[in-house]
Design a protein around this motif. Structure first.
Motif, short mmCIF file in Angstrom:
data_model
loop_
_atom_site.label_atom_id
_atom_site.label_comp_id
_atom_site.label_asym_id
_atom_site.label_seq_id
_atom_site.Cartn_x
_atom_site.Cartn_y
_atom_site.Cartn_z
N PRO A 13 -78.56 37.67 7.62
CA PRO A 13 -79.07 36.91 6.46
C PRO A 13 -80.55 37.13 6.17
O PRO A 13 -81.01 36.74 5.09
N VAL A 14 -81.30 37.73 7.10
CA VAL A 14 -82.73 37.97 6.83
C VAL A 14 -83.03 39.43 6.58
O VAL A 14 -84.20 39.81 6.44
N ALA A 15 -82.02 40.27 6.51
CA ALA A 15 -82.24 41.70 6.27
C ALA A 15 -82.99 41.90 4.95
O ALA A 15 -82.68 41.27 3.95
N GLY A 16 -83.97 42.77 4.97
CA GLY A 16 -84.72 43.09 3.76
C GLY A 16 -85.76 42.07 3.36
O GLY A 16 -86.45 42.24 2.35
N ASP A 26 -81.74 49.00 9.90
CA ASP A 26 -81.61 49.73 11.15
C ASP A 26 -81.48 48.81 12.36
O ASP A 26 -80.77 49.12 13.32
N GLY A 27 -82.20 47.68 12.35
CA GLY A 27 -82.09 46.74 13.47
C GLY A 27 -80.68 46.20 13.60
O GLY A 27 -80.16 46.03 14.72
N THR A 28 -80.03 45.92 12.48
CA THR A 28 -78.65 45.44 12.50
C THR A 28 -77.72 46.52 13.03
O THR A 28 -76.81 46.24 13.82
N ALA A 29 -77.93 47.76 12.58
CA ALA A 29 -77.10 48.87 13.08
C ALA A 29 -77.25 49.02 14.59
O ALA A 29 -76.26 49.28 15.30
N ARG A 30 -78.47 48.84 15.09
CA ARG A 30 -78.69 48.89 16.55
C ARG A 30 -77.89 47.82 17.26
O ARG A 30 -77.28 48.07 18.31
#
Length: 366
Positions: free
Chosen positions: A3-6, A110-114
């Motif tokens: 929910p905080v992406a971007g 990218d952090g979510t993908a990690r």
């Protein structure tokens, strides 16, 4: 859904990792676009709502987006609303994988993908909805509608191809200091259809310095003192300011007025304030290997900024090597505003050296 992406994009914070950065972003008026971009993707899946089962985490981590698109999802897990962490993403992915889902569709950067990779490795297919600031990884669709369409195709058996795609990330603190050093964390198995999944970012070669200086001089020859020049991030645009004796924010947006620095590392609100009473041009370069002009790492140049400037006042600069690395793929835009993206479609002139220009196509989706 992260929910905080971007969250830190349009306010110029270069990312959204960490509670302190998120706090600062909100204080600056930032609003995450993650929910809207997830809904954009899920709309393309809505035609399958009677044929597939959606499993999601509560509220802001996916449930709200699913219900907004007419799904009646199965909700698992628990969260603290407004205080989600990367561990919540990892927990969700692990639990979904344990339920033998056919596909994990996630929204973030990218952090979510990690976090997804750390949780499941290559044990289940996964596909990213791009919603972050910096997206180096090759596990994301080119834009949210493509993510939803590709997910639908995969679930319907219209495509069965899976490829191993890189999960990359940067140290955000180093990134904010202008140190760009991406690290490979691993690979996810991603549904693949040509033109629907982005490539990983490739760097500019230092041997191109002479060409880059020629590009800079070509831009300076056209520079008018009564216009603002909004110069996007990258090593390709850096020589433009260097030739003026100015310091360029490598991974930020700078503004030149009368050949002087009017704003360094500007965010969206600063750009809009400067645009109130002055004409302007935007100078950007495509991301190597991916081809994005807007929507990846330069969200400060928001849809509203682009509207005020106009497509006719956008200058694209690129080396031929960078364009050739796209292998015929057109430039891409993913600003988060469908009307702005549509208005950017078509052809645009590209400065490739001091006395060289070419025309290249822009699309918002394939």
């Amino acid at each position: 859904m992260n929910p905080v992406a971007g969250l830190g994009g349009r306010v110029g914070l270069k990312g959204s990792d960490g509670a302190e950065i998120q706090r600062r972003a909100r204080e600056m008026g930032a609003v995450s676009e993650s929910l809207n971009r997830t809904i954009e993707a899920l709309k393309r899946l809505a035609r399958l709502k009677d044929e597939c089962k959606i499993i999601t985490y509560p509220g802001e981590m996916g449930e709200s987006a699913a219900r907004a698109c007419g799904f009646q999802p199965s909700v698992i897990g628990s969260i603290q609303p407004g205080r989600t962490r990367g561990q919540d993403t990892r927990n969700a992915a692990q639990e979904m994988c344990g339920l033998n889902v056919d596909l994990i569709l996630f929204a973030g950067g990218d952090g979510t993908a990690r976090d997804i990779y750390a949780a499941i490795g290559d044990s289940a297919p996964a596909l990213g909805i791009p919603a972050g600031v910096k997206i180096q990884s090759a596990v994301y669709a080119i834009n949210p509608p493509s993510a939803g369409e590709l997910a639908a195709m995969y679930l319907q058996g219209q495509t069965s191809a899976l490829r191993e795609a890189e999960v990359m990330d940067l140290d955000e603190e180093a990134y904010r200091q202008g140190i760009v050093s991406p690290r490979l964390y691993g690979y996810l198995r991603v549904p693949f259809e040509k033109g629907m999944v982005q490539a990983r970012k490739s760097p500019s070669r230092m041997s191109e310095q002479g060409i880059l200086e020629g590009i800079a001089l070509a831009v300076l020859d056209q520079m008018q003192d009564d216009w603002l020049y909004i110069v996007g991030p990258g090593t390709t645009t850096r020589p433009i300011l260097s030739q003026l004796g100015l310091s360029k924010t490598l991974i930020g947006v700078d503004v030149v007025w009368k050949r002087q620095l009017a704003a360094a590392d500007a965010n969206e609100s600063q750009l809009l304030a400067l645009l109130k009473d002055r004409p302007a041009k935007i100078v950007v370069t495509p991301i190597g290997g991916q081809g994005y002009l807007f929507g990846r790492g330069n969200q400060q140049i928001s849809p509203e900024v682009i509207r005020k400037v106009g497509k006719e006042n956008i200058m694209v600069v690129s080396t031929l090597d960078k364009i050739q690395s796209l292998r015929g793929q057109p430039f891409l835009v993913d600003t988060g505003d469908a009307k702005v993206d549509e208005g950017l479609r078509g052809y645009i002139k590209v400065v490739t050296s001091y006395n060289e220009r070419m025309v290249y196509r822009i699309v918002d989706r394939f």
